[in-house]
Design an enzyme around this catalytic site. Sequence first.
Site, PDB file in Angstrom:
ATOM      1  N   CYS B  45      31.132  -2.686 -93.388  1.00 35.40           N
ATOM      2  CA  CYS B  45      30.787  -1.271 -93.273  1.00 35.40           C
ATOM      3  C   CYS B  45      29.274  -1.156 -93.099  1.00 35.40           C
ATOM      4  O   CYS B  45      28.504  -1.712 -93.891  1.00 35.40           O
ATOM      5  CB  CYS B  45      31.223  -0.529 -94.538  1.00 35.40           C
ATOM      6  SG  CYS B  45      30.674   1.186 -94.570  1.00 35.40           S
ATOM      7  N   ASP B  52      35.393  -4.570 -94.283  1.00 36.31           N
ATOM      8  CA  ASP B  52      36.515  -3.786 -93.779  1.00 36.31           C
ATOM      9  C   ASP B  52      37.502  -4.739 -93.123  1.00 36.31           C
ATOM     10  O   ASP B  52      37.118  -5.795 -92.609  1.00 36.31           O
ATOM     11  CB  ASP B  52      36.042  -2.757 -92.743  1.00 36.31           C
ATOM     12  CG  ASP B  52      35.328  -1.578 -93.374  1.00 36.31           C
ATOM     13  OD1 ASP B  52      35.715  -1.161 -94.483  1.00 36.31           O
ATOM     14  OD2 ASP B  52      34.372  -1.072 -92.753  1.00 36.31           O
ATOM     15  N   HIS B  86      34.474   1.797 -87.681  1.00 39.74           N
ATOM     16  CA  HIS B  86      35.797   1.464 -87.150  1.00 39.74           C
ATOM     17  C   HIS B  86      35.896   1.786 -85.658  1.00 39.74           C
ATOM     18  O   HIS B  86      36.363   0.981 -84.861  1.00 39.74           O
ATOM     19  CB  HIS B  86      36.873   2.251 -87.898  1.00 39.74           C
ATOM     20  CG  HIS B  86      36.989   1.911 -89.345  1.00 39.74           C
ATOM     21  ND1 HIS B  86      36.364   0.834 -89.930  1.00 39.74           N
ATOM     22  CD2 HIS B  86      37.685   2.528 -90.347  1.00 39.74           C
ATOM     23  CE1 HIS B  86      36.678   0.792 -91.215  1.00 39.74           C
ATOM     24  NE2 HIS B  86      37.461   1.801 -91.491  1.00 39.74           N
TER      25      HIS B  86
END
Lengths: 147, 147, 147, 147, 147, 147, 147, 147, 147, 147
Positions: B45, B52, B86
Amino acid sequence: DLSLLGKQAALPASPDEARLETVPNPHPDALYLARFVAPEFTSLCPVTGQPDFAHLVIDYAPAKLIVESKSLKLFLASFRNHGAFHEDCVVTIAKRLVAATRPRWLRIGGYWYPRGGIPIDVFYQTGEPPAGLWLPDQGVPAYRGRG
Amino acid sequence: DLSLLGKQAALPASPDEARLETVPNPHPDALYLARFVAPEFTSLCPVTGQPDFAHLVIDYAPAKLIVESKSLKLFLASFRNHGAFHEDCVVTIAKRLVAATRPRWLRIGGYWYPRGGIPIDVFYQTGEPPAGLWLPDQGVPAYRGRG
Amino acid sequence: DLSLLGKQAALPASPDEARLETVPNPHPDALYLARFVAPEFTSLCPVTGQPDFAHLVIDYAPAKLIVESKSLKLFLASFRNHGAFHEDCVVTIAKRLVAATRPRWLRIGGYWYPRGGIPIDVFYQTGEPPAGLWLPDQGVPAYRGRG
Amino acid sequence: DLSLLGKQAALPASPDEARLETVPNPHPDALYLARFVAPEFTSLCPVTGQPDFAHLVIDYAPAKLIVESKSLKLFLASFRNHGAFHEDCVVTIAKRLVAATRPRWLRIGGYWYPRGGIPIDVFYQTGEPPAGLWLPDQGVPAYRGRG
Amino acid sequence: DLSLLGKQAALPASPDEARLETVPNPHPDALYLARFVAPEFTSLCPVTGQPDFAHLVIDYAPAKLIVESKSLKLFLASFRNHGAFHEDCVVTIAKRLVAATRPRWLRIGGYWYPRGGIPIDVFYQTGEPPAGLWLPDQGVPAYRGRG
Amino acid sequence: DLSLLGKQAALPASPDEARLETVPNPHPDALYLARFVAPEFTSLCPVTGQPDFAHLVIDYAPAKLIVESKSLKLFLASFRNHGAFHEDCVVTIAKRLVAATRPRWLRIGGYWYPRGGIPIDVFYQTGEPPAGLWLPDQGVPAYRGRG
Amino acid sequence: DLSLLGKQAALPASPDEARLETVPNPHPDALYLARFVAPEFTSLCPVTGQPDFAHLVIDYAPAKLIVESKSLKLFLASFRNHGAFHEDCVVTIAKRLVAATRPRWLRIGGYWYPRGGIPIDVFYQTGEPPAGLWLPDQGVPAYRGRG
Amino acid sequence: DLSLLGKQAALPASPDEARLETVPNPHPDALYLARFVAPEFTSLCPVTGQPDFAHLVIDYAPAKLIVESKSLKLFLASFRNHGAFHEDCVVTIAKRLVAATRPRWLRIGGYWYPRGGIPIDVFYQTGEPPAGLWLPDQGVPAYRGRG
Amino acid sequence: DLSLLGKQAALPASPDEARLETVPNPHPDALYLARFVAPEFTSLCPVTGQPDFAHLVIDYAPAKLIVESKSLKLFLASFRNHGAFHEDCVVTIAKRLVAATRPRWLRIGGYWYPRGGIPIDVFYQTGEPPAGLWLPDQGVPAYRGRG
Amino acid sequence: DLSLLGKQAALPASPDEARLETVPNPHPDALYLARFVAPEFTSLCPVTGQPDFAHLVIDYAPAKLIVESKSLKLFLASFRNHGAFHEDCVVTIAKRLVAATRPRWLRIGGYWYPRGGIPIDVFYQTGEPPAGLWLPDQGVPAYRGRG
Ligand SMILES: [Ca+2]
Ligand SMILES: [Ca+2]
Ligand SMILES: [Ca+2]
Ligand SMILES: [Ca+2]
Ligand SMILES: [Ca+2]
Ligand SMILES: [Ca+2]
Ligand SMILES: [Ca+2]
Ligand SMILES: [Ca+2]
Ligand SMILES: [Ca+2]
Ligand SMILES: [Ca+2]
Ligand SMILES: [Ca+2]
Ligand SMILES: [Ca+2]
Ligand SMILES: [Ca+2]
Ligand SMILES: [Ca+2]
Ligand SMILES: [Ca+2]
Ligand SMILES: [Ca+2]
């Protein structure tokens, strides 16, 4: 300026007091879908005051903004002591997300736990999906009863 | 000349240092789809530095080149100590693959492990799929919570 | 005298205010197991005030009393705005049920939704199960992550 | 004094630098089991330097202390750039948890992603489980291959 | 000295030519189970010369040695052009592993693909499992036919 | 004249030596789909010589001929000691079937077992499916990794 | 003399009016288990008059008599307009079957559909199972809620 | 004025005596779908008088009214002692719901329990679904038999 | 001398005419289990003449002989036009296998397709399993009805 | 006049001798689909005389007539001693149903048990489905092999 991410944040007392924060879409030129699954949604029945529970799946195609996920989590948690019908919860969440992020398109599937042996699911979208958007099925299995 | 297949190869330190290798498509006249499933994707992250995790499914319709799978594996592994959101991970991987293989079409589904109880999925494609391409659903089940 | 079954009943404000009601066991001579599944359990984290969610499975072998299920439902719902650690919730529920029903034996499995990517399950029982009791596995599937 | 829970915490650089924190067991008199599922475990192969992935399930029966879950999460994450064989990872984690919490009993199941088509699972426990402990199966499905 | 791990290695022509390599058990004092799943096993029918396929699950409790997994993979692959009955394959593999690793205990489940509509499974173990060994079910689902 | 059905038949040494036999389509006027599932496909990697495994699903709409299934089985088994890339296997099988049966339409899904943690699927069809053909999804689940 | 099998038979108005018929056990020397699954059980709540539903699994080890299955079906159907609590239904069915067939042993699992979000399961057996009886788990999955 | 919600209500003796109540659609401008799952449907066979069972899934797009769910539950329960063929049950329910709520569109899937080894499913809809309506598959698994 | 394996063999007209062939157990010293799954069993109801269907799972621990699988297949197929009750079918098959192979131990699970909505399962074994035999659960899922 | 429903009826000796009975469609104005699932289909191989098994799913949109389900069951059972290829079975059943009921549209999916490790599925329909017909996927899972 994100006020919530990476910080301790109190649970908002109601949806009205919750703040949906956004960040710029890192790929505003790209047509893509972001999906959030919120299996921990709960609200109160406005008639009986009893808790209701739902599993929510939120799909949207961002335009200039994306929603910051911790603020989304807190917004959803703010329904905890709020009385509203199932249909209202789903549509209210949709409207708040639309207002905050101005997406190209959005849909929410609300899959409610059974009451009286019969669960209700609510499927709402802002209109026809944009052409060319990849839009996988939400794939939530149907309620089965027992056995 | 493949530099990686059938040899010991060090883990690239970052996506920039990773090299996507290609080989000629053995059937450049055929419109077909190749699907890679990468259940071992991990990045950091960019805000908190915490790891992640994601399950990625990559679909593409090759044109003149196909990606060599060991180089793909190393490229994906190069995100291990890389900080990125993401959405950025998914789109960056897509862009790198497009640049390296110049496919007819490509899409990536990124299915992220939950944070704060809510997982995010990202669905990106380069545009409408080519007519006549067989394009099965990625079929990754929705996140369920517990019970 | 049941005060709750078949009537409208307000949600108790806390576990302390909730009342577990019982009825005579219709078969006090028989050694059997009753299982309740409560997939709608939620409490608050005592440190952060954030909501926690769990799927609970309660198994007990009644002696002279059985618990009235609507009072059980309200008792479980009374944790909604109560702050307590996962282990405390499970053991407190167990102790309350033991105090109210004086069962031959009881166990509770608490299957919590993940936080930080890692869910906790808590498995408590009052001691060795009575010989001859039929005691099926609770069969709650392990948490899987994504993919 | 918890140094990690509810705070931003950096990822420890190695297992040695990670600190497992504990809190007093709220029910030291009760024999119960706590289960953590860690589907996001990753380490490095000590021979090839390539990433390895595992799904871990940790079961323990606390005595006077319980492990604080955020410190557990960071401890597990500290293997990210650490080279160790599969068996060593599982047993090292077990030993560290035993040293930190002095449990009545502990076991770890390590379910590794396949390499060369063949996954390895490692099942370790500190000895016979205590009599009367409720010990559900970990229920992780066997690897299946394709189709 | 491992001759195979991290190197290119030719497929052995027969089980006799395959070499099972071992390394010292890093925890010879600990009683634990290692499980290998080999979904890619194939041999030939000694009567008809037709290929047979099986899904194998190998469980063993190491003593002083553990099997090196790449040599195991090559050993299993060496049955590819070898004719043997189902029962012989399973027991031969067991005996070779016992001879190479001298484990405390070992078992193999061989789950064969159907022939004539009827699959055969073979379950072999070297004797009663050691007391205190954690021995999860292999969990391979029964053959179902169609529908 | 069928040379294989109901008789003992040797395994062909290579795809070139295998013979796909056909019989007249009993319903050449009807547009229908025949699906074969071949979960026992194996070939060799042309670079490393190691075995590869796949689960194949073959769909075709017959015209004047249908393939005799035992000859299909032997043809698929003839790849056992044949070195070819994944894409080549799938397309070669497709071309051989097209040459032998001259179907209205054909597609093959090749679902390969993972190598290096990442499986490849190949989806090929001869073109747009004929209008009015009933064409169910092949429904092969995505690779999942562990847990 | 069977009065029901292979004939049209009216639905009995109540459990009292239903007749459980038996036939001689064809293998009275053998210790075996017969299992009936009745997914179509329904009764009325004695307090509210609302319908209740359950999935029943009945296991018994016959002695000299076996129950005729059509009479069992009609007996179960006779609860349709009968008011009884969940525990009473299960135990009454057990007692009637014991009285009619005098089995070596019997158990019934009653898996009720949720009311108020919480289903009840009832597990009753006549005592410890006879030694040497093969007694598979009933394998009814736990209730899950939604998502 | 709702006569049923939050009150004790007797089971209607027949579908004719049941009353479907409605409330104003809180979002009459929005095109959305509401789904009810009724796994507890039972009626009588008009020829034999034996009970029939079905799992029903009702989807509709409300216009000005939505159906009140408790009245729906009671309406469905009113078929309990009513004799009607499978097709009639499904279409009658559809017509009653259409008459009561005047929806934009409605469909019902009736999934009946097997009789004579063969279950019947009935799929009815009032016509083509409105453009832009999100209409997920009902996802009820096919009957499988045993094994 | 095997009369059936690798040859065309006619379907025996009845169980009496079927011949179970055996071969020497290649490992008579080893205590192991062989499992056959026969999902294609069918017989006739002796009262109504209607076909019955079952999924059979046969487990046995061979002594000096093992059953030849093609003769087993033909033996099972010989019940096709034979009238017998469910219990008789299962026990007759068991006795025939015991007579032919003289095993250390044997069990058969017969899982019948539902009639009148209620399936019967029959579980028979020759006695307590031998100590030290590995005996996995047959794992046939319970009948579920619909939905 | 129904000759079969609610009566004892002998098994027809062949498909030719079986009679498909019909009743008037209670809703000839409505476009709907009826689905029958027949998991108990068996025929003989016309070449080897060995039994074949299939799971059939029949979908049709009735016009003026619907098929009476007991006559359908007996018709399907009449293939028990009839030799026919897989494709012929499926198409013959379709043609008989079309001749008897003159439906708006019909399709049959035949899912055959594996022979030689490879099952065949046959998908036939009478043409393009009528516009506006609700036509859910048959949802039969693909054959998987073992593991
Ligand atoms: Ca309920
Ligand atoms: Ca059920
Ligand atoms: Ca849940
Ligand atoms: Ca989380
Ligand atoms: Ca995963
Ligand atoms: Ca691999
Ligand atoms: Ca496979
Ligand atoms: Ca079947
Ligand atoms: Ca791998
Ligand atoms: Ca995993
Ligand atoms: Ca849920
Ligand atoms: Ca039936
Ligand atoms: Ca079956
Ligand atoms: Ca159901
Ligand atoms: Ca076969
Ligand atoms: Ca397999």
